[in-house]
Design an enzyme around this catalytic site. Structure first.
Site, short mmCIF file in Angstrom:
data_model
loop_
_atom_site.label_atom_id
_atom_site.label_comp_id
_atom_site.label_asym_id
_atom_site.label_seq_id
_atom_site.Cartn_x
_atom_site.Cartn_y
_atom_site.Cartn_z
N SER A 252 6.30 -2.22 5.15
CA SER A 252 6.34 -3.09 3.86
C SER A 252 7.83 -3.62 3.42
CB SER A 252 5.68 -2.22 2.99
OG SER A 252 5.99 -2.85 1.57
N TYR B 118 6.36 5.46 -2.01
CA TYR B 118 5.78 4.58 -1.00
C TYR B 118 6.89 3.67 -0.17
CZ TYR B 118 3.18 0.50 0.39
OH TYR B 118 2.57 -0.62 1.20
#
Ligand code: NAP
Length: 262
Positions: A140, A153
């Site tokens: 990501s 995350y």
């Protein structure tokens, strides 16, 4: 005629994983679909068999469970038809670091880091021995941006990028292709699952556009594919700056600014 390899996709029941499954089926690949929600996987498998005349197996697994990860590892080790692993299953983070319970931390790292690494580990030797195969890891852009405020995350996705870069160096000389895909905000269920309204977010990419762009990178055998990054030179500059450090970071003496003997 050469037989196309089977593709194992984790997190195939929705979003990016389901779209990868559909795109590879369209290209004629057989599939193994992995996720927890068996009824969704069965429905997708039936649709893909019907539409694309490919073989589709469903492997129900909770990839935060070590026993379920072992079962998927066994399939990856033993099924020599599987030549592409799409390591896609992942969860996002709800709230800031102080809001995370021990369980939240365990779950995110178990799925985004441990399962992804173990599954790559399960195919690495077989792929290297056969001199072929591809490992696609979904990272990501959050892994490049502590500023986005999703520290665990983002750290898990920074891990995915680093792991992919390392595996590329180790495995590409043996004929194995490794790709890290770094999406930005993409319209999938991940946001709803994290309690965030995706419609309130700016610059949301549609999932089909994301996966089609990622597959352009795949077909070019690109190591790092960032579909939303329009100025490719930005990544080249960042990676170039990092590589520029390499000649400097291994020294036997502390840098002048840290010396106490001056
Ligand atoms: P999604 O629609 O929520 O899909 C996540 C997939 O992972 C689902 O198939 C889910 O299936 C599976 N999954 C979740 N927990 C699991 C578990 N414990 N064991 C096995 N499978 C599990 O989200 P997505 O956006 O497509 O996410 C796919 C990947 O893209 C993730 O790695 C995510 O971090 C990354 N990504 C997404 C975005 C975005 O904006 N959407 C941006 C950057 C990166 P079940 O619930 O059936 O298990």
């Amino acid at each position: 005629m050469t037989t196309l390899s089977t593709v194992l996709v984790t997190g195939a029941s929705s979003g990016i994983g389901a779209t990868y499954a559909e795109r590879f089926a369209r290209r004629g690949h057989d599939l193994v679909l992995v996720a927890r929600d068996k009824s969704r996987l069965d429905a997708l498998a039936a649709r893909l068999r019907e539409a694309h005349r490919v073989g589709v197996d469903v492997l129900q697994a909770d990839l935060t469970s070590p026993a379920d990860v072992s079962a998927v590892e066994t399939r990856l080790r033993d099924d020599a038809r599987i030549g592409i692993l799409v390591n896609n299953a992942g969860i996002a983070q709800t709230g800031g670091f102080e809001q995370q319970s021990a369980q939240d931390i365990e779950r995110l790292i178990a799925l985004n880091v441990t399962a992804l690494t173990r599954l790559a580990g399960a195919v690495a030797s077989r792929f290297a021995q056969s001199g072929t195969g591809a490992i696609v890891n979904i990272g990501s852009v959050v892994g490049l941006a502590p500023e986005f405020g999703m520290s665990i995350y983002g750290a898990s996705k920074a891990f995915v990028l680093f792991l992919s870069q390392g595996l590329h160096l180790e495995l590409s000389p043996k004929g194995v292709y490794v790709q890290a895909v770094l999406p930005a905000t993409t319209r999938t269920e991940i946001w709803e699952r994290a309690g965030i309204d995706v419609n309130a977010l700016p610059e949301v990419m549609e999932v089909g556009e994301l996966v089609d762009a990622a597959l352009v990178g795949f077909d070019r055998r690109e190591l790092v594919t960032i579909p939303p990054l329009h100025v490719a030179e930005r990544w080249d500059a960042l990676d170039g700056a990092r590589q520029g450090l390499l000649g400097d970071i291994r020294q036997s003496q502390a840098a002048e600014r840290y010396r106490t003997d001056a």
